[in-house]
Write an enzyme that holds these catalytic residues in place. Sequence first.
Site, PDB file in Angstrom:
ATOM      1  N   ASP A 198       0.875  -1.162   0.000  1.00 15.56           N
ATOM      2  CA  ASP A 198       0.000   0.000   0.000  1.00 15.56           C
ATOM      3  C   ASP A 198       0.921   1.223   0.000  1.00 15.56           C
ATOM      4  OD1 ASP A 198      -2.374   1.667   0.546  1.00 15.56           O
ATOM      5  OD2 ASP A 198      -1.539   1.831   2.559  1.00 15.56           O
ATOM      6  N   ASP A 205      -0.176   5.169   0.882  1.00 15.35           N
ATOM      7  CA  ASP A 205      -0.442   6.175   1.908  1.00 15.35           C
ATOM      8  C   ASP A 205      -0.484   5.547   3.292  1.00 15.35           C
ATOM      9  OD1 ASP A 205      -0.605   8.368   0.173  1.00 15.35           O
ATOM     10  OD2 ASP A 205      -2.682   7.923  -0.315  1.00 15.35           O
TER      11      ASP A 205
END
Length: 258
Positions: free
Chosen positions: A9, A11
Site C-alpha cells: 500500500d 499512503d
Amino acid sequence: MSIKALIFDVDGTIADTEETHRQAFNAAFLEHELHWDWSRSEYAELLRTSGGKERIAVYIDSLAAAPREKARLMELVQLIHATKTRIYGELIADGRAPLRPGVARLIGEARAAGLRLGIASTTSSANVSALLGAQFGHEAWDWFEALACGDVVSHKKPAPDIYIRVLGMLRLPAQACVAFEDSVNGMQSAKAAGLYAVVTPTQWSAGHDFRGADLLLPGLGDADAPLDAHGAKLAGGPYLTLERLRQLHSDSLRSAAA
C-alpha cells in the site's frame, strides 16, 4: 511456497502521507471557495472511507445542507479532487512525507534477492508517482512490476479487488506474496485476497482493530530507528528483515496446511 513478491500500500504504509493529504484537501477547498476545513480528528474519521473522492462525497453527505445544494456540491467532487491531487504533488515535491523507517531498506533487500514488487493503493497513480519520484528518484517507477492505483477496480478496500488485480498482473498465487498495509480496510482487503498481511499502523490508525493481521508491528524498523521491545520480539530483532519475513511467512503456510 516461498515469497516471490512484496506488495505495498502507499499512503500510511510507504510514507505517512496523510497529514500532507489533509493539508492538500484544505488548500483545494480554499481554491474552490468552500468554507471547509478538515481538522486532524475529523480527517482521522474520514480515513475510514477509502479513496479521496469518496471521502469528499461522504463529507458532503454529512453536511446540514439542502438536497439541491448537496447535489450541486456532489457535481464538484471530481474537480475538487483534481485540484487536491495537483496541490498534493506540489507538497510532496517539496519533500513532505518522508519514507517510514525500514521501507527503503526492505525494498532494497527484496530487489537484491530478486523478489518482485507491486503496489496496491486506492490513491491516484499521480500521487504514487509523485511520492516515489520524490523519495527514490523517478527510476523507482520501474521497480514495481504491478501497479494498481485509484479507480482501476470497481470496489475499493476493504474489498479484495485491488489485490486480486495485482496478483493477476504478477501472475502469482496469493500464497507467494506478502502485503504491507497500515489500515483496517487495507488489511481486510489483503486478507480477503488470501495474502499474508504485515500491518504497520500510523498515528491515524493506531488503536484500530487489527485482529486478522498476520504480523502487527509499530513499523518495519531500521538500524537508526529500532523497534520497541514488543516489536523486536515479533520481528526477531531491532527491525524486520527479509530473512525473518520469509521464516514467518513459511511458518504461517505450514500452520494453515496442518
